[in-house]
Enzyme design. Structure first.
Site, mmCIF file in Angstrom:
data_model
loop_
_atom_site.group_PDB
_atom_site.id
_atom_site.type_symbol
_atom_site.label_atom_id
_atom_site.label_comp_id
_atom_site.label_asym_id
_atom_site.label_seq_id
_atom_site.Cartn_x
_atom_site.Cartn_y
_atom_site.Cartn_z
ATOM 1 N N PHE A 228 0.915 -1.052 -0.132
ATOM 2 C CA PHE A 228 0.046 0.154 0.025
ATOM 3 C C PHE A 228 0.992 1.298 -0.008
ATOM 4 O O PHE A 228 0.502 2.292 -0.373
ATOM 5 C CB PHE A 228 -0.873 -0.089 1.092
ATOM 6 C CG PHE A 228 -0.324 0.334 2.692
ATOM 7 C CD1 PHE A 228 -0.050 1.690 2.703
ATOM 8 C CD2 PHE A 228 0.158 -0.436 3.378
ATOM 9 C CE1 PHE A 228 0.573 2.069 3.977
ATOM 10 C CE2 PHE A 228 1.065 -0.352 4.703
ATOM 11 C CZ PHE A 228 1.037 0.890 4.947
ATOM 12 N N LYS B 21 -0.967 -6.885 -9.509
ATOM 13 C CA LYS B 21 -2.075 -7.059 -8.316
ATOM 14 C C LYS B 21 -1.727 -6.010 -7.495
ATOM 15 O O LYS B 21 -0.770 -6.283 -6.511
ATOM 16 C CB LYS B 21 -2.052 -8.461 -7.899
ATOM 17 C CG LYS B 21 -3.490 -8.802 -7.007
ATOM 18 C CD LYS B 21 -3.796 -8.026 -5.872
ATOM 19 C CE LYS B 21 -3.048 -8.022 -4.708
ATOM 20 N NZ LYS B 21 -3.633 -7.188 -3.521
ATOM 21 N N GLU C 64 -4.951 -3.581 -2.085
ATOM 22 C CA GLU C 64 -6.372 -3.403 -2.115
ATOM 23 C C GLU C 64 -6.623 -2.048 -1.456
ATOM 24 O O GLU C 64 -7.693 -1.563 -1.435
ATOM 25 C CB GLU C 64 -7.234 -4.474 -1.591
ATOM 26 C CG GLU C 64 -6.874 -4.864 -0.341
ATOM 27 C CD GLU C 64 -5.736 -5.988 -0.332
ATOM 28 O OE1 GLU C 64 -4.793 -5.677 -0.962
ATOM 29 O OE2 GLU C 64 -5.885 -7.196 0.394
ATOM 30 N N SER D 170 5.084 -6.923 3.463
ATOM 31 C CA SER D 170 5.646 -7.321 4.739
ATOM 32 C C SER D 170 6.169 -8.825 4.621
ATOM 33 O O SER D 170 6.213 -9.509 3.440
ATOM 34 C CB SER D 170 4.531 -7.452 5.663
ATOM 35 O OG SER D 170 3.714 -8.613 5.166
ATOM 36 N N CYS E 168 9.464 1.759 3.784
ATOM 37 C CA CYS E 168 10.201 0.686 4.092
ATOM 38 C C CYS E 168 11.752 1.261 4.272
ATOM 39 O O CYS E 168 12.572 0.284 4.552
ATOM 40 C CB CYS E 168 10.472 -0.429 3.001
ATOM 41 S SG CYS E 168 10.920 0.104 1.317
ATOM 42 N N GLU F 197 8.881 -4.552 12.956
ATOM 43 C CA GLU F 197 8.605 -3.411 12.171
ATOM 44 C C GLU F 197 7.255 -2.691 12.782
ATOM 45 O O GLU F 197 6.557 -3.264 12.757
ATOM 46 C CB GLU F 197 8.569 -3.714 10.969
ATOM 47 C CG GLU F 197 8.405 -2.689 9.951
ATOM 48 C CD GLU F 197 8.000 -2.900 8.392
ATOM 49 O OE1 GLU F 197 7.228 -3.933 8.158
ATOM 50 O OE2 GLU F 197 8.554 -2.263 7.579
HETATM 51 P P1 NAD Z 1 1.403 -6.728 3.032
HETATM 52 O O1 NAD Z 1 2.328 -7.898 2.827
HETATM 53 O O2 NAD Z 1 0.052 -6.681 3.678
HETATM 54 O O3 NAD Z 1 0.723 -6.615 1.535
HETATM 55 C C1 NAD Z 1 1.499 -6.635 0.194
HETATM 56 C C2 NAD Z 1 0.723 -7.456 -0.807
HETATM 57 O O4 NAD Z 1 0.453 -8.665 -0.470
HETATM 58 C C3 NAD Z 1 -0.688 -6.678 -1.133
HETATM 59 O O5 NAD Z 1 -0.852 -6.581 -2.539
HETATM 60 C C4 NAD Z 1 -1.650 -7.512 -0.343
HETATM 61 O O6 NAD Z 1 -2.981 -7.732 -0.998
HETATM 62 C C5 NAD Z 1 -0.990 -8.994 -0.762
HETATM 63 N N1 NAD Z 1 -1.378 -9.841 0.529
HETATM 64 C C6 NAD Z 1 -1.464 -9.501 1.775
HETATM 65 N N2 NAD Z 1 -1.841 -10.716 2.775
HETATM 66 C C7 NAD Z 1 -1.753 -11.711 1.898
HETATM 67 C C8 NAD Z 1 -1.738 -12.905 1.932
HETATM 68 N N3 NAD Z 1 -2.167 -13.462 3.248
HETATM 69 N N4 NAD Z 1 -1.663 -13.972 0.980
HETATM 70 C C9 NAD Z 1 -1.310 -13.412 -0.085
HETATM 71 N N5 NAD Z 1 -1.255 -12.142 -0.481
HETATM 72 C C10 NAD Z 1 -1.404 -11.199 0.610
HETATM 73 O O7 NAD Z 1 2.000 -5.251 2.943
HETATM 74 P P2 NAD Z 1 1.386 -3.852 2.977
HETATM 75 O O8 NAD Z 1 0.848 -3.748 4.483
HETATM 76 O O9 NAD Z 1 0.589 -3.676 1.790
HETATM 77 O O10 NAD Z 1 2.797 -2.999 3.201
HETATM 78 C C11 NAD Z 1 3.618 -2.504 3.875
HETATM 79 C C12 NAD Z 1 4.960 -3.527 4.112
HETATM 80 O O11 NAD Z 1 5.573 -3.463 2.798
HETATM 81 C C13 NAD Z 1 5.757 -3.032 5.165
HETATM 82 O O12 NAD Z 1 6.227 -4.535 5.882
HETATM 83 C C14 NAD Z 1 6.993 -2.712 4.342
HETATM 84 O O13 NAD Z 1 8.281 -2.588 5.064
HETATM 85 C C15 NAD Z 1 7.067 -3.523 3.150
HETATM 86 N N6 NAD Z 1 7.431 -2.774 2.155
HETATM 87 C C16 NAD Z 1 8.877 -3.235 1.893
HETATM 88 C C17 NAD Z 1 9.502 -2.678 0.680
HETATM 89 C C18 NAD Z 1 11.037 -3.071 0.141
HETATM 90 O O14 NAD Z 1 11.323 -2.893 -0.902
HETATM 91 N N7 NAD Z 1 11.496 -3.892 1.069
HETATM 92 C C19 NAD Z 1 8.967 -1.657 0.005
HETATM 93 C C20 NAD Z 1 7.949 -1.079 0.374
HETATM 94 C C21 NAD Z 1 7.053 -1.756 1.357
#
Ligand code: NAD
Length: 508
Positions: free
Chosen positions: A160, A184, A187, A237, A292, A394
């Protein structure tokens, strides 16, 4: 913006998917809520795709692949160059979409769109970057050459916090190398990614080359297991990154999966503390800490450094300019959702319960007229110790934790020993210390007197340890390698006048 939006209830719109160059309504009957975080109200509904809907998008991308892969790289680069122009023209519109749904202030959102555009600018150089290798006359009449071929349908799954930049990291490099994309997005803020795909078609790309399916776990699982998807690029994450990496690779796909972070800034006694304080205000509280690469831990060498730094930071954290994300000249907007705000607040309580000192507690912040918005003030936490859960995990919010150590070595070891290894930085005037730190620290991206060392588009982005799984970084030449496979040809063409003896080189 030309995106159709069916009215659902007063002021709540219904978003779509973008498949084969068209907006497609969701068929699953399942929807997710997208908020206006500045007001704390639901702004739209996003369809959550069923397996069948994702499979249909994959089929479209698969059908578009042969034509796009056969398009000359020069022609693809021209489309990409037009795309870059369109992205600049629409930069403010895209930033507004980001800001409205994510909550980051619009100036921050403008910057994030620019970082994504830069990846597309780099991609325009693919006619040079994608060139293969050639070895002439390795034996008589025999040449060897290698080519970089696209993989086919590739999937991007994005978080997000950067709904323009991260989709562009992936799509820019995947598309220029001749792949077709099913994205994808998160959401929580899907409007900007939909617009990004629409603009690619406006730039002259065939429909079906860049598709967006909205959804949740069901959509992700379909992308991870469908055999027509050849590679998956994920950012999110760490628990989900691990799951995505394990599942995608078990299904024979290439996968790069970037995860969470806990980024340390090491502050040596010779650092200019005004410079450090300025750097920390942006790096810890910009985008409300939902980055991040945010600095979430300041590691001070010596109590004196910590005391003086806190004295400088405290009034500035208390005085952060916080407001609705679309207003100008602010430092922080709201957090993305009510749940995320709750999670950050729980971590602040945990930090206090674990014995750290809340110098500034942002939980009391209320914005008049926006009482329902997902706002949180900045928090500053001192006396943090390595064994605390609030340090190990985090937080992903506007919370800066301060640690006190006795030496450079002790401070550097914190970043190395932490499970995450995305980014880190050191502030000092001592070149030797900075060089040793950069050389030895077990972290993927390092800043020296630079708080947020996000590499530009012609380098590449990736963390170490629990911050990334897989073999290649995002964007730059690393992405070119991720999105292509090497084919090597050994060819023999003999001049008919010459002896037609067939021999490979042998030692004589
Ligand atoms: P998230 O892991 O909740 O979601 C990321 C994606 O995975 C979304 O598209 C979501 O729909 C999907 N997703 C969520 N739960 C899922 C599941 N159980 N099964 C399959 N798909 C699933 O992450 P977020 O809250 O959207 O973003 C924040 C996180 O992203 C933080 O931990 C941040 O550090 C990390 N981040 C990392 C980087 C990097 O390059 N290392 C960059 C930006 C953000």
């Amino acid at each position: 913006m030309s995106q159709p939006a069916e009215a659902v209830a007063s002021e709540v719109t219904r978003l779509s998917h973008y498949i084969n160059g068209e907006h497609v309504d969701g068929q699953s009957g399942r929807f997710g809520d997208v908020y206006n975080p500045s007001r704390g109200v639901k702004a739209s509904e996003v369809p959550l795709a069923s397996q069948a809907e994702v499979e249909a998008a994959i089929a479209v991308a698969e059908a578009a692949f042969p034509g796009w892969a056969a398009t000359s790289v020069l022609q693809r680069a021209r489309v990409m160059a037009r795309y870059v122009q369109l992205l600049y023209q629409h930069q403010e519109e895209l930033a507004t979409l980001v800001s409205k749904e994510h909550g980051k202030v619009v100036e921050d959102a403008m910057g994030s769109v620019l970082r994504g555009i830069e990846v597309c600018e780099f991609a325009c150089g693919a006619p040079h970057a994608q060139k293969g290798e050639f070895s002439d006359n390795v034996a008589r009449g025999i040449d060897i050459y290698s080519m970089r071929k696209p993989l086919g349908v590739v999937a991007g799954i994005t978080p997000f916090n950067f709904p323009a930049m991260i989709p562009l990291w992936m799509a820019g490099m995947a598309l220029i190398t001749g792949n077709t994309v099913v994205l994808k997005p998160s959401e929580k803020d899907p409007s900007c990614p939909l617009r990004l795909a629409e603009l690619f078609v406006e730039a002259g790309a065939p429909p079906g080359v860049f598709n967006v399916v909205n959804g949740d776990k069901e959509a992700v699982d379909t992308l991870l297991t469908d055999e027509r998807v050849k590679a998956v690029s994920f950012v999110g994450s760490t628990p989900i990154a691990k799951y995505v990496y394990a599942t995608a690779t078990a299904h024979g796909k290439r996968c790069q999966a970037m995860g969470g972070a806990k980024n340390h800034m090491l502050i040596l006694p010779d650092a200019d503390l005004d410079d450090v304080a300025n750097a920390l205000m942006g790096a810890a509280y910009g985008s409300a800490g939902e980055r991040c690469m945010a600095i979430s831990v300041g590691v001070c060498v010596g109590d004196d450094v910590a005391d003086r730094l806190i004295e400088k930071l405290k009034p500035r954290v208390e005085g952060l300019r916080i407001g609705p994300s679309l207003e100008r000249n602010l430092e922080m907007g709201p957090l993305v959702t009510r749940e995320h705000r709750e999670k950050v607040m729980n971590y602040i309580q945990m930090a206090a319960d674990e014995g750290s000192r809340l110098v500034v507690d942002g939980r009391d912040f209320v914005l008049e007229g926006h009482e329902d918005g997902f706002f949180l003030g900045g928090s500053l936490v001192d006396q943090v110790r390595p064994d605390m859960q609030s340090y190990q995990e985090e937080i992903f919010g506007p919370v800066l934790q301060i640690m006190r150590v006795g030496s450079f070595e002790e401070g550097a070891a914190l970043a190395t020993d932490h499970p995450y290894g995305n980014g880190t930085s050191i502030f000092t005037r001592n070149g030797a210390a900075a060089r040793t730190f950069a050389d030895k620290v077990e972290v993927g991206m390092v800043g020296i007197n630079v708080p947020i060392p996000v590499p530009l588009a012609f380098h590449s982005f990736g963390g170490w340890k629990s911050s990334a799984f897989g073999d290649h970084n995002q964007y730059g030449m690393e992405a070119l390698r991720f999105y292509t496979k090497v084919k090597t040809v050994t060819s023999r063409w003999l001049d008919s006048e010459l002896d037609a003896e067939f021999s490979m080189p042998v030692l004589k």
